[in-house]
Design a protein around this motif. Structure first.
Motif, PDB file in Angstrom:
ATOM      1  N   LYS A 148       5.561  10.916   5.249  1.00  0.00           N
ATOM      2  CA  LYS A 148       4.288  10.204   5.258  1.00  0.00           C
ATOM      3  C   LYS A 148       3.143  11.194   5.032  1.00  0.00           C
ATOM      4  O   LYS A 148       3.235  12.371   5.399  1.00  0.00           O
ATOM      5  CB  LYS A 148       4.115   9.444   6.568  1.00  0.00           C
ATOM      6  N   PRO A 149       2.068  10.717   4.400  1.00  0.00           N
ATOM      7  CA  PRO A 149       0.974  11.621   4.033  1.00  0.00           C
ATOM      8  C   PRO A 149       0.404  12.434   5.190  1.00  0.00           C
ATOM      9  O   PRO A 149       0.159  13.638   5.045  1.00  0.00           O
ATOM     10  CB  PRO A 149      -0.082  10.671   3.454  1.00  0.00           C
ATOM     11  N   ALA A 150       0.203  11.798   6.345  1.00  0.00           N
ATOM     12  CA  ALA A 150      -0.386  12.516   7.474  1.00  0.00           C
ATOM     13  C   ALA A 150       0.519  13.643   7.947  1.00  0.00           C
ATOM     14  O   ALA A 150       0.048  14.732   8.301  1.00  0.00           O
ATOM     15  CB  ALA A 150      -0.671  11.543   8.626  1.00  0.00           C
ATOM     16  N   ARG A 151       1.829  13.413   7.940  1.00  0.00           N
ATOM     17  CA  ARG A 151       2.779  14.450   8.362  1.00  0.00           C
ATOM     18  C   ARG A 151       2.774  15.613   7.372  1.00  0.00           C
ATOM     19  O   ARG A 151       2.800  16.786   7.773  1.00  0.00           O
ATOM     20  CB  ARG A 151       4.180  13.860   8.481  1.00  0.00           C
ATOM     21  N   LEU A 152       2.723  15.297   6.082  1.00  0.00           N
ATOM     22  CA  LEU A 152       2.688  16.362   5.084  1.00  0.00           C
ATOM     23  C   LEU A 152       1.414  17.184   5.216  1.00  0.00           C
ATOM     24  O   LEU A 152       1.460  18.419   5.154  1.00  0.00           O
ATOM     25  CB  LEU A 152       2.782  15.767   3.681  1.00  0.00           C
ATOM     26  N   GLY A 201       0.818  -1.211   0.000  1.00  0.00           N
ATOM     27  CA  GLY A 201       0.000   0.000   0.000  1.00  0.00           C
ATOM     28  C   GLY A 201       0.846   1.253   0.000  1.00  0.00           C
ATOM     29  O   GLY A 201       2.077   1.203   0.007  1.00  0.00           O
ATOM     30  N   ASN A 202       0.173   2.389  -0.006  1.00  0.00           N
ATOM     31  CA  ASN A 202       0.851   3.689  -0.090  1.00  0.00           C
ATOM     32  C   ASN A 202       0.906   4.348   1.275  1.00  0.00           C
ATOM     33  O   ASN A 202      -0.080   4.876   1.752  1.00  0.00           O
ATOM     34  CB  ASN A 202       0.098   4.616  -1.043  1.00  0.00           C
ATOM     35  N   GLU A 203       2.073   4.326   1.875  1.00  0.00           N
ATOM     36  CA  GLU A 203       2.225   4.965   3.166  1.00  0.00           C
ATOM     37  C   GLU A 203       3.412   5.910   3.183  1.00  0.00           C
ATOM     38  O   GLU A 203       3.884   6.301   4.245  1.00  0.00           O
ATOM     39  CB  GLU A 203       2.377   3.903   4.262  1.00  0.00           C
ATOM     40  N   LEU A 204       3.901   6.276   2.010  1.00  0.00           N
ATOM     41  CA  LEU A 204       5.059   7.155   1.942  1.00  0.00           C
ATOM     42  C   LEU A 204       5.022   7.947   0.643  1.00  0.00           C
ATOM     43  O   LEU A 204       4.676   7.424  -0.413  1.00  0.00           O
ATOM     44  CB  LEU A 204       6.358   6.341   2.008  1.00  0.00           C
ATOM     45  N   ILE A 205       5.379   9.219   0.756  1.00  0.00           N
ATOM     46  CA  ILE A 205       5.512  10.103  -0.406  1.00  0.00           C
ATOM     47  C   ILE A 205       7.000  10.312  -0.648  1.00  0.00           C
ATOM     48  O   ILE A 205       7.751  10.646   0.278  1.00  0.00           O
ATOM     49  CB  ILE A 205       4.839  11.458  -0.143  1.00  0.00           C
TER      50      ILE A 205
END
Length: 326
Positions: free
Chosen positions: A135-139, A73-77
């Motif tokens: 990570k998306p939430a941090r961004l 899955g996608n958990e990193l940008i």
């Protein structure tokens, strides 16, 4: 030399690359051994969900980096800033890839970690690039955009697949240069780097947030490879305008899907992207000073030089003759 890895959110590029070439990491720095070339890789870890890796080296042989999606899955940008004049090749799905360079200023790539890619770094050329992993939430917490467009929602959302390219302007180039000059051993280096990296993200997301908001289309590695193939086809001969049905056939996509994915990925319609590249190439030729305005216009496919001058002035604020004298 080939280095392959699986793109999990916890993956530490520097540590695994050090193991691959048989050297030790000294603190947060890897020094390239003389047998391979010269230079270094440096990493600043701001938190478990936010880090930057800085690459600066010259190698004796080509370096091929294969990134394989983890399937988790996608958990990193991953945000890739390439700040070299020398081009390098990026490939998705083993299709003909895109050439990254400051020449066309399309040197920033934003991607989810579920896309597999290959990057080839040429031997005997100085390489400089920066990778920000967040990570998306941090961004989303950093950006704090109250009404994000579809691009920002796709990047900061959960489980989205995406690939975006953005141009690297002079302000971003200068900031990347300043990043490379930070004293790595200064006690507050990590604090200073975090401030500058946030400024780097600001410059990028200021542009991405200005893009037209449309329904986001999920993208996979095969789609990405085809889009880069089409981009190369458009840029291969700037004297010939793109023909959508032909491009769609080459991409094995419907015209609607190709138009949507191209604009989503590159931020412009196919024709506008072509026209912008055409003007940038004309400006490059004029700066060289070895071609007349007429020669440049005809080389770019213009039969009406007045039309060429009007378009050029619309892009650069000067007509071609005045621009060539600046």
């Amino acid at each position: 030399m080939t280095f392959s890895f699986t793109a999990t959110p916890e993956f530490d590029y520097m540590a695994y690359f050090a193991r691959h070439i048989g050297v030790e990491v000294n603190g947060h720095e890897l020094v390239v051994p003389g047998s391979l070339g010269k230079g270094h890789i440096r990493k600043f870890l701001f938190d478990a969900d936010f880090k930057i890796t800085m690459h600066s080296y010259l190698l004796n042989e080509d370096l091929v980096v294969n990134r394989t999606a983890s399937g988790q899955g996608n958990e990193l940008i991953t945000i890739f800033f390439y700040s070299n004049e020398h081009p390098l090749g990026i490939t998705y799905n083993n299709d003909p890839g895109i050439h990254f360079s400051q020449r066309d200023e399309s040197a920033i790539q934003v991607t989810s970690n579920d896309l597999s890619s290959t990057i080839r770094f040429p031997a005997d050329q100085q390489i400089h690039y920066v990778v920000v992993a967040i990570k998306p939430a941090r961004l989303a917490q950093l950006l704090k955009i109250t009404a994000p467009n579809s691009v920002i929602r796709a990047i900061t959302g959960k489980g989205n697949s995406f690939l975006f390219f953005e141009e690297m302007n002079a302000e971003t180039k200068l900031l990347l240069k300043n990043l490379s000059e930070v004293n790595f051993y200064e006690p507050l280096a990590n604090f200073l780097m975090q401030i500058k990296v946030q400024e780097l993200l600001y410059l990028l997301f200021r542009k991405l947030s200005a893009r037209e908001s449309t329904v986001h289309q999920a993208i996979n590695s095969a789609d990405a490879g085809r889009l880069l193939y089409i981009r190369n086809a458009i840029l291969s001969d700037l004297s010939v305008p793109p023909v959508l049905p032909e491009l769609a056939r080459m991409a094995a996509m419907s015209e609607t899907k190709l138009k949507q994915l191209f604009k989503q990925t590159f931020g412009e319609t196919i024709y506008n992207y072509y026209q912008q590249a055409r003007m940038e190439e004309a400006a490059f030729l004029l700066r060289q000073g070895r071609h007349s305005v007429a020669e440049v216009g005809y080389e770019m496919g213009f039969t009406n030089l007045s039309h060429f001058s009007r378009l050029f002035e619309r892009h650069y604020g000067l007509n071609p003759k005045k621009y060539s004298l600046t």
